[in-house]
Enzyme design. Structure first.
Site, PDB file in Angstrom:
ATOM      1  N   GLN A  98       1.045  -1.250   0.451  1.00  0.00           N
ATOM      2  CA  GLN A  98       0.536  -0.243  -0.049  1.00  0.00           C
ATOM      3  C   GLN A  98       0.323   1.009   0.224  1.00  0.00           C
ATOM      4  O   GLN A  98       1.393   1.405   1.192  1.00  0.00           O
ATOM      5  CB  GLN A  98      -1.256   0.221   1.555  1.00  0.00           C
ATOM      6  CG  GLN A  98      -1.822   1.367   0.409  1.00  0.00           C
ATOM      7  CD  GLN A  98      -2.865   1.263   2.836  1.00  0.00           C
ATOM      8  OE1 GLN A  98      -2.125   2.000   3.650  1.00  0.00           O
ATOM      9  NE2 GLN A  98      -4.264   1.137   2.393  1.00  0.00           N
ATOM     10  N   TYR A 177      -5.786  11.027   3.657  1.00  0.00           N
ATOM     11  CA  TYR A 177      -4.772  11.396   3.039  1.00  0.00           C
ATOM     12  C   TYR A 177      -4.590  12.272   1.630  1.00  0.00           C
ATOM     13  O   TYR A 177      -5.464  12.566   1.632  1.00  0.00           O
ATOM     14  CB  TYR A 177      -3.422   9.732   3.363  1.00  0.00           C
ATOM     15  CG  TYR A 177      -3.375   9.143   5.003  1.00  0.00           C
ATOM     16  CD1 TYR A 177      -2.757   9.883   6.056  1.00  0.00           C
ATOM     17  CD2 TYR A 177      -3.844   8.157   5.162  1.00  0.00           C
ATOM     18  CE1 TYR A 177      -2.898   9.053   7.178  1.00  0.00           C
ATOM     19  CE2 TYR A 177      -4.424   7.671   6.513  1.00  0.00           C
ATOM     20  CZ  TYR A 177      -3.651   8.099   7.299  1.00  0.00           C
ATOM     21  OH  TYR A 177      -3.611   7.956   8.209  1.00  0.00           O
ATOM     22  N   ARG A 224      -7.615   2.099  -2.755  1.00  0.00           N
ATOM     23  CA  ARG A 224      -8.493   1.783  -1.722  1.00  0.00           C
ATOM     24  C   ARG A 224      -8.970   3.460  -1.673  1.00  0.00           C
ATOM     25  O   ARG A 224      -8.008   4.807  -1.654  1.00  0.00           O
ATOM     26  CB  ARG A 224      -7.646   1.447  -0.614  1.00  0.00           C
ATOM     27  CG  ARG A 224      -8.449   1.043   0.768  1.00  0.00           C
ATOM     28  CD  ARG A 224      -8.057   0.717   2.084  1.00  0.00           C
ATOM     29  NE  ARG A 224      -8.768  -0.765   2.758  1.00  0.00           N
ATOM     30  CZ  ARG A 224      -8.483  -0.653   4.046  1.00  0.00           C
ATOM     31  NH1 ARG A 224      -7.792   0.205   5.070  1.00  0.00           N
ATOM     32  NH2 ARG A 224      -9.415  -0.916   4.740  1.00  0.00           N
ATOM     33  N   GLY A 312      -8.881  -6.078   8.467  1.00  0.00           N
ATOM     34  CA  GLY A 312      -8.163  -5.686   8.972  1.00  0.00           C
ATOM     35  C   GLY A 312      -7.380  -6.212  10.942  1.00  0.00           C
ATOM     36  O   GLY A 312      -6.676  -7.502  10.641  1.00  0.00           O
ATOM     37  N   ARG A 313      -8.284  -5.890  12.090  1.00  0.00           N
ATOM     38  CA  ARG A 313      -8.174  -6.126  13.419  1.00  0.00           C
ATOM     39  C   ARG A 313      -8.204  -7.988  13.725  1.00  0.00           C
ATOM     40  O   ARG A 313      -7.009  -8.822  14.188  1.00  0.00           O
ATOM     41  CB  ARG A 313      -9.052  -6.185  14.468  1.00  0.00           C
ATOM     42  CG  ARG A 313      -8.782  -4.393  14.739  1.00  0.00           C
ATOM     43  CD  ARG A 313      -9.679  -3.507  15.327  1.00  0.00           C
ATOM     44  NE  ARG A 313     -10.594  -3.440  14.339  1.00  0.00           N
ATOM     45  CZ  ARG A 313     -11.994  -2.883  14.561  1.00  0.00           C
ATOM     46  NH1 ARG A 313     -11.752  -2.431  16.085  1.00  0.00           N
ATOM     47  NH2 ARG A 313     -12.595  -2.829  14.106  1.00  0.00           N
TER      48      ARG A 313
END
Length: 357
Positions: A98, A177, A224, A312-313
């Protein structure tokens, strides 16, 4: 009916299942933004995922957001990543890097450089620095002539990623971002052809994606996105139009995939699924949100037309997450205190499920 454990073709890759390990910041890089042997072990432990997307990797020195994150803008960084990608491939996995340019979400104490952004508008909240959290600084607004070089920085890093052994790259266009800042209607107050109406606000994202496709090929390029999210104070007007227009432009580039976060109403996200002709990765959660994705969420989104589901987690404390999902084994909880503390504790110390007699 499609299941989470069916194969899927992604560009030139054949994925053995539809489980994607989502990108997650872990701040375990060595000085100079170098990948480490521990990072090789960490990703290799999770190589049963159909696809791994790495933590955010800065494409340039000014693009670094947090301390302790890795880069792909020097020869030394490329060399440090090769054992990581080799370890993933040796364990049968596939991994995209990424590429994350932090834009205004940065600090000179971290990079030695003043952060840049579409406009001189600071992010909301505090950013991480080597001495602790500090108020987000006012970024320097990029001159029109400078913007293309920042779009090309993704392409330059993509070339280095492929040289380092990555199977492809994901542009981080989400979560406040740099790409997200250009899409924004409050972080981007520009009056040139990169600001104002939707057609202008999507321009930077499209230019970054186009440059990356030219550099490494469409089959190796994904992006993404977090439609309507408010990370770091970013706001977006005209969300359905903004993202439908963006996806239309990206479709012409033939990207390998679009990776959406569940940051908008389900109806909007389903509409974007219909608007995107290629592979869609869906993350049914919001980063750092209260909900952890499970099998039921994955099945729901597969039923709505998603091709791949990112977790994710769940992958942090469960290196064998694919097998746990497949067989209904318990999902181990993660120790949040170890997210960013550095070291191997809470990084390499989570075991696969141990069956008892």
């Amino acid at each position: 009916m499609t299941t989470l454990f069916d194969g899927h073709r992604l560009g030139d890759l054949i994925l053995p299942n539809r489980v994607v390990m989502a990108p997650m910041t872990r701040v375990r890089a060595a000085a100079g933004g170098l990948a480490t042997p521990s990072m090789a072990t960490y990703y290799a432990q999770r190589a049963t995922a159909g696809l791994i997307v790495s933590e955010g990797v800065q494409p340039s020195p000014v693009g670094q957001s947090n301390p302790g994150t890795p880069g792909l803008h020097t020869d030394e960084q490329v060399a440090s990543w090769r054992p990581v990608t080799a370890a993933v491939h040796a364990n049968g996995g596939r991994i995209f890097a990424q590429l994350m340019h932090g834009g205004r979400v940065s600090h000179s104490d971290t990079t030695g450089l003043r952060p840049v952004g579409p406009s001189a508008v600071p992010a909301d909240g505090e950013v991480f620095t080597p001495t602790g959290p500090q108020a987000a600084p006012v970024p320097r607004a990029l001159e029109t002539a400078e913007v293309p070089e920042h779009a090309r920085s993704y392409a330059d890093a993509a070339r280095r990623a492929v040289d380092a052994g990555f199977d492809g790259v994901e542009l981080h266009g989400a979560n406040g971002y740099l790409i997200s800042q250009f899409l924004s209607s409050n972080a981007n107050l520009r009056t040139d052809h990169y600001g104002g109406p939707v057609a202008n606000r999507i321009r930077f994202a499209v230019e970054a994606a186009a440059a990356t496709v030219e550099a490494v090929g469409a089959a190796r390029t994904g992006i993404r996105l977090s439609p309507g999210a408010a990370f770091w104070g970013v706001e977006e007007s005209d969300v359905p139009e903004l993202y439908a227009r963006l996806l239309s432009e990206l479709a012409g580039l033939g990207l390998a995939y679009v990776h959406l976060e569940a940051t908008a109403d389900e109806g909007i996200l389903v509409g974007l699924r219909r608007a995107w002709p290629g592979t869609l990765i869906m993350n049914p959660s919001v980063p750092m949100g209260p909900k952890q994705v499970g099998r039921a969420d994955a099945d729901h989104w597969l039923g709505l037309g998603a091709d791949l589901i990112s977790f994710g987690r769940g992958f942090l404390a469960n290196p064998d997450l694919v097998e746990r999902l497949r067989t209904g084994l318990p999902i181990a909880p993660v120790d949040e205190a170890t997210y960013y503390q550095g070291g191997d504790a809470g990084y390499l110390t989570y075991p696969a499920y141990r069956h008892t007699a």
